[in-house]
Design a protein around this motif. Structure first.
Motif, PDB file in Angstrom:
ATOM      1  N   LEU A 282       0.834  -1.204   0.000  1.00  0.00           N
ATOM      2  CA  LEU A 282       0.000   0.000   0.000  1.00  0.00           C
ATOM      3  C   LEU A 282       0.863   1.245   0.000  1.00  0.00           C
ATOM      4  O   LEU A 282       2.006   1.228   0.454  1.00  0.00           O
ATOM      5  N   LYS A 283       0.286   2.327  -0.483  1.00  0.00           N
ATOM      6  CA  LYS A 283       0.911   3.640  -0.406  1.00  0.00           C
ATOM      7  C   LYS A 283      -0.084   4.569   0.263  1.00  0.00           C
ATOM      8  O   LYS A 283      -1.222   4.692  -0.189  1.00  0.00           O
ATOM      9  N   ILE A 284       0.321   5.204   1.366  1.00  0.00           N
ATOM     10  CA  ILE A 284      -0.608   6.093   2.074  1.00  0.00           C
ATOM     11  C   ILE A 284      -0.050   7.513   2.080  1.00  0.00           C
ATOM     12  O   ILE A 284       1.159   7.723   1.942  1.00  0.00           O
ATOM     13  N   PHE A 285      -0.965   8.482   2.276  1.00  0.00           N
ATOM     14  CA  PHE A 285      -0.572   9.888   2.174  1.00  0.00           C
ATOM     15  C   PHE A 285      -0.962  10.717   3.393  1.00  0.00           C
ATOM     16  O   PHE A 285      -0.670  11.898   3.452  1.00  0.00           O
ATOM     17  N   HIS A 286      -1.639  10.104   4.357  1.00  0.00           N
ATOM     18  CA  HIS A 286      -1.912  10.818   5.610  1.00  0.00           C
ATOM     19  C   HIS A 286      -2.026   9.796   6.733  1.00  0.00           C
ATOM     20  O   HIS A 286      -2.247   8.602   6.502  1.00  0.00           O
ATOM     21  N   THR A 287      -1.881  10.250   7.968  1.00  0.00           N
ATOM     22  CA  THR A 287      -1.755   9.343   9.104  1.00  0.00           C
ATOM     23  C   THR A 287      -3.082   8.820   9.633  1.00  0.00           C
ATOM     24  O   THR A 287      -3.098   8.085  10.624  1.00  0.00           O
ATOM     25  N   GLY A 288      -4.170   9.162   8.982  1.00  0.00           N
ATOM     26  CA  GLY A 288      -5.461   8.634   9.430  1.00  0.00           C
ATOM     27  C   GLY A 288      -5.878   7.376   8.696  1.00  0.00           C
ATOM     28  O   GLY A 288      -6.963   6.836   8.949  1.00  0.00           O
ATOM     29  N   VAL A 289      -5.011   6.876   7.808  1.00  0.00           N
ATOM     30  CA  VAL A 289      -5.383   5.747   6.968  1.00  0.00           C
ATOM     31  C   VAL A 289      -5.529   4.450   7.768  1.00  0.00           C
ATOM     32  O   VAL A 289      -6.384   3.613   7.455  1.00  0.00           O
ATOM     33  N   VAL A 290      -4.710   4.254   8.798  1.00  0.00           N
ATOM     34  CA  VAL A 290      -4.809   3.027   9.596  1.00  0.00           C
ATOM     35  C   VAL A 290      -6.215   2.885  10.156  1.00  0.00           C
ATOM     36  O   VAL A 290      -6.854   1.826  10.033  1.00  0.00           O
ATOM     37  N   GLU A 291      -6.715   3.951  10.761  1.00  0.00           N
ATOM     38  CA  GLU A 291      -8.070   3.911  11.323  1.00  0.00           C
ATOM     39  C   GLU A 291      -9.110   3.744  10.219  1.00  0.00           C
ATOM     40  O   GLU A 291     -10.066   2.974  10.366  1.00  0.00           O
ATOM     41  N   GLU A 292      -8.920   4.427   9.099  1.00  0.00           N
ATOM     42  CA  GLU A 292      -9.878   4.331   7.993  1.00  0.00           C
ATOM     43  C   GLU A 292      -9.983   2.909   7.462  1.00  0.00           C
ATOM     44  O   GLU A 292     -11.079   2.417   7.174  1.00  0.00           O
ATOM     45  N   LEU A 312       4.237   2.675  19.343  1.00  0.00           N
ATOM     46  CA  LEU A 312       2.912   2.292  19.831  1.00  0.00           C
ATOM     47  C   LEU A 312       1.860   3.319  19.419  1.00  0.00           C
ATOM     48  O   LEU A 312       0.777   2.970  18.939  1.00  0.00           O
ATOM     49  N   ASP A 313       2.181   4.602  19.582  1.00  0.00           N
ATOM     50  CA  ASP A 313       1.245   5.662  19.189  1.00  0.00           C
ATOM     51  C   ASP A 313       0.971   5.640  17.690  1.00  0.00           C
ATOM     52  O   ASP A 313      -0.143   5.920  17.242  1.00  0.00           O
ATOM     53  N   THR A 314       1.986   5.288  16.911  1.00  0.00           N
ATOM     54  CA  THR A 314       1.860   5.295  15.452  1.00  0.00           C
ATOM     55  C   THR A 314       1.050   4.120  14.924  1.00  0.00           C
ATOM     56  O   THR A 314       0.227   4.278  14.019  1.00  0.00           O
ATOM     57  N   LEU A 315       1.262   2.945  15.497  1.00  0.00           N
ATOM     58  CA  LEU A 315       0.611   1.745  14.971  1.00  0.00           C
ATOM     59  C   LEU A 315      -0.721   1.418  15.630  1.00  0.00           C
ATOM     60  O   LEU A 315      -1.573   0.769  15.017  1.00  0.00           O
ATOM     61  N   ALA A 316      -0.904   1.853  16.863  1.00  0.00           N
ATOM     62  CA  ALA A 316      -2.145   1.525  17.585  1.00  0.00           C
ATOM     63  C   ALA A 316      -2.487   2.660  18.535  1.00  0.00           C
ATOM     64  O   ALA A 316      -2.484   2.492  19.751  1.00  0.00           O
ATOM     65  N   GLY A 317      -2.792   3.831  17.938  1.00  0.00           N
ATOM     66  CA  GLY A 317      -3.057   5.012  18.755  1.00  0.00           C
ATOM     67  C   GLY A 317      -4.207   4.847  19.709  1.00  0.00           C
ATOM     68  O   GLY A 317      -4.213   5.400  20.805  1.00  0.00           O
ATOM     69  N   GLY A 318      -5.202   4.063  19.340  1.00  0.00           N
ATOM     70  CA  GLY A 318      -6.339   3.825  20.211  1.00  0.00           C
ATOM     71  C   GLY A 318      -7.105   2.605  19.750  1.00  0.00           C
ATOM     72  O   GLY A 318      -7.032   2.213  18.571  1.00  0.00           O
ATOM     73  N   ILE A 319      -7.853   1.981  20.640  1.00  0.00           N
ATOM     74  CA  ILE A 319      -8.606   0.785  20.276  1.00  0.00           C
ATOM     75  C   ILE A 319      -9.712   1.127  19.290  1.00  0.00           C
ATOM     76  O   ILE A 319     -10.171   0.264  18.524  1.00  0.00           O
ATOM     77  N   ASN A 320     -10.117   2.403  19.245  1.00  0.00           N
ATOM     78  CA  ASN A 320     -11.148   2.832  18.286  1.00  0.00           C
ATOM     79  C   ASN A 320     -10.644   2.830  16.842  1.00  0.00           C
ATOM     80  O   ASN A 320     -11.433   2.973  15.908  1.00  0.00           O
ATOM     81  N   TRP A 321      -9.341   2.642  16.651  1.00  0.00           N
ATOM     82  CA  TRP A 321      -8.798   2.520  15.294  1.00  0.00           C
ATOM     83  C   TRP A 321      -9.223   1.198  14.648  1.00  0.00           C
ATOM     84  O   TRP A 321      -9.178   1.078  13.427  1.00  0.00           O
ATOM     85  N   PHE A 322      -9.609   0.236  15.465  1.00  0.00           N
ATOM     86  CA  PHE A 322      -9.851  -1.114  14.978  1.00  0.00           C
ATOM     87  C   PHE A 322     -11.305  -1.512  15.209  1.00  0.00           C
ATOM     88  O   PHE A 322     -12.012  -0.939  16.022  1.00  0.00           O
ATOM     89  N   GLY A 323     -11.746  -2.533  14.467  1.00  0.00           N
ATOM     90  CA  GLY A 323     -13.138  -2.942  14.516  1.00  0.00           C
ATOM     91  C   GLY A 323     -13.526  -3.634  15.809  1.00  0.00           C
ATOM     92  O   GLY A 323     -12.679  -3.990  16.638  1.00  0.00           O
ATOM     93  N   PRO A 324     -14.847  -3.832  16.002  1.00  0.00           N
ATOM     94  CA  PRO A 324     -15.357  -4.514  17.204  1.00  0.00           C
ATOM     95  C   PRO A 324     -14.727  -5.890  17.368  1.00  0.00           C
ATOM     96  O   PRO A 324     -14.535  -6.626  16.404  1.00  0.00           O
ATOM     97  N   GLY A 325     -14.391  -6.218  18.608  1.00  0.00           N
ATOM     98  CA  GLY A 325     -13.808  -7.519  18.914  1.00  0.00           C
ATOM     99  C   GLY A 325     -12.312  -7.605  18.704  1.00  0.00           C
ATOM    100  O   GLY A 325     -11.713  -8.660  18.929  1.00  0.00           O
ATOM    101  N   SER A 326     -11.682  -6.503  18.274  1.00  0.00           N
ATOM    102  CA  SER A 326     -10.234  -6.521  18.035  1.00  0.00           C
ATOM    103  C   SER A 326      -9.462  -6.625  19.347  1.00  0.00           C
ATOM    104  O   SER A 326      -9.925  -6.182  20.396  1.00  0.00           O
ATOM    105  N   ARG A 327      -8.268  -7.216  19.254  1.00  0.00           N
ATOM    106  CA  ARG A 327      -7.387  -7.322  20.411  1.00  0.00           C
ATOM    107  C   ARG A 327      -5.987  -6.843  20.011  1.00  0.00           C
ATOM    108  O   ARG A 327      -5.414  -7.335  19.035  1.00  0.00           O
ATOM    109  N   ILE A 328      -5.464  -5.900  20.778  1.00  0.00           N
ATOM    110  CA  ILE A 328      -4.111  -5.377  20.567  1.00  0.00           C
ATOM    111  C   ILE A 328      -3.284  -5.769  21.777  1.00  0.00           C
ATOM    112  O   ILE A 328      -3.611  -5.380  22.907  1.00  0.00           O
TER     113      ILE A 328
END
Length: 450
Positions: A282-292, A312-328
């Motif tokens: 993938l090629k991304i252009f802004h830091t909100g793509v992980v959550e998107e 940690l902040d970059t790859l998993a800033g918050g649990i809301n970045w990931f779908g229901p039932g996700s585990r980090i």
């Protein structure tokens, strides 16, 4: 009298895959193609063609389920018409819960929601099967069907080419088999106790996302535990990834010397992370793509050996970045990193008991779980010098393997001296000895060089 130690029994796997299905139509069409694909990939599959089916599971079939690494459950409309299949499913789900068996559902011409809630034509067939059955058994069947439908699987109606789906399932199973390892190496670390504690903390049944920390000092076995956890539960998630320090180092290498929060470095790290978890470049252009990209995906993410808050902040800033039932899961020796990120669910890895520590040491020193009678005192003292630290026990045991008794005595005399009072010095000594091709470290006159 010397005390003997024994390890917990490990499971013996006879099959890679156990298929569960109902109906000659499924067997002749879809399943026959799937098994042929498994055979071509050298995946050993249990075949029950010659077994006579009855209302209860035969002991041989229960053993086959228990001794398979993966269960592939092919659900068609007729699956719920069979008491045999429903009881078979109960046995499969028990193996998943007790041993971490991988379960892969395939919804063949069937809506997963009808399985989850026992509705539609599938539900009608299920209700007919439940007639005159004990209420407790009906409740167990319903629970097993609901749990199965919540596992990430394959839906035939999402594929316009059945052959492609068969090939994809076989590739996925082959990949999972590479992840499943023999339990022998895990049992010696008391892995089942760790798994039980972490299962409670992670609460896989909850549909809410959760971040969990695995905390412990270097060498205590954090990564071993994390790897075992990943291998057992990754199949329950739509996407899963194990990020280690090597991955992070490679991803950040081109930005060496940049300030710790360089924007381009952050973009690059997220880009590599997304490519890894989604399986394509993938090629991304802004830091909100992980959550998107991941906010609707149920994901399992392990971040191992983490010492950098920025990562940690970059790859998993918050649990809301990931779908229901996700585990980090964040594996670190720094409690501060976990607290700073708001991670309150923390499993602190304890040191093994004296008995288990001796087993770990003996497995590496003698290739068995207990020392020979004339080595009992020497082995016990050696394990004590390793401070019950798993890494120290492994390294020290490996160094001493095959050495004469006098060499053990000379080494222990040296360890009793003050300069070898710390486990770091003992590890340094053993590493040097293991890496010395001429094995000069056998001789006491070489020890003073360390």
């Amino acid at each position: 009298m010397a005390k003997s130690y024994s390890s917990s029994p490990s499971r013996v796997y006879e099959y890679d895959v156990f298929p569960s299905f109902r109906g000659a139509d499924v067997r002749i069409s879809f399943l026959s193609h799937l098994i042929r694909e498994f055979d071509q990939k050298l995946i050993k599959t249990f075949k029950d063609n010659k077994m006579e089916r009855s209302l209860s599971l035969k002991p041989t079939l229960e053993v086959a389920i228990r001794n398979s690494k993966i269960a592939v459950v092919v659900l068609s409309q007729n699956y719920a018409s069979s008491i045999w299949c429903l009881n078979e499913l109960l046995a499969i789900m028990r193996c998943m819960e007790e041993f971490g068996q991988i379960v892969i559902p395939v919804f063949y011409g069937l809506d997963p929601s009808h399985v989850r809630h026992q509705t539609g034509e599938f539900g009608e067939i299920f209700e007919n099967t439940c007639l005159n059955q004990p209420e407790e058994l009906k409740v167990q069947w319903r629970g097993a069907l609901s749990k199965l439908a919540n596992i990430f699987g394959y839906h035939s109606q999402s594929w316009d080419n059945e052959g492609k789906m068969v090939e994809e399932i076989a590739i996925y199973v082959s990949g999972k088999l590479l992840l499943t390892s023999s339990k022998d190496s895990e049992d010696i670390f008391g892995i089942e106790n760790h798994m039980a504690e972490l299962k409670l903390l992670l609460d896989f049944e909850s549909k809410e996302g959760r971040m969990v920390g695995i905390l412990g000092s270097s060498g205590v076995g954090k990564t071993t535990i994390a790897r075992a956890l990943f291998n057992r539960h990754s199949h329950q998630f739509q996407n899963s990834v194990f990020i280690d320090r090597a991955f992070v180092s490679r991803s950040m290498e081109i930005y060496r010397g940049a300030n710790p929060y360089d924007h381009n470095m952050k973009l690059h790290l997220q880009e590599k992370f997304l490519s890894e978890i989604l399986g394509n470049d993938l090629k991304i252009f802004h830091t909100g793509v992980v959550e998107e990209r991941l906010k609707n995906h149920k994901v399992l993410v392990f971040l191992d050996d983490l010492e950098n808050q920025f990562v940690l902040d970059t790859l998993a800033g918050g649990i809301n970045w990931f779908g229901p039932g996700s585990r980090i899961i964040v594996i670190t020796k720094s409690k501060h990193i976990l607290r700073a990120h708001g991670i309150d669910n923390i499993y602190k890895v304890p040191l093994p008991s004296d008995g288990l520590a001796l087993q770990i040491f003996c497995r590496n020193a003698f290739r068995q779980n207990y020392p020979p009678g004339d080595f009992m005192e020497l082995a016990s003292e050696s394990a004590l010098h390793a401070g019950n630290l798993p890494l120290g026990l492994v390294v020290l045991g490996s160094y001493l393997r095959g050495r004469y008794k006098k060499e053990w005595i000379d080494m222990l005399m040296m360890f009793r001296k003050s300069q070898f009072g710390k486990i770091q010095e003992i590890l340094k000594f053993c590493y040097n000895g293991l890496n010395n091709k001429n094995d000069e470290a056998r001789s006491p006159h070489c020890w003073s060089r360390l």
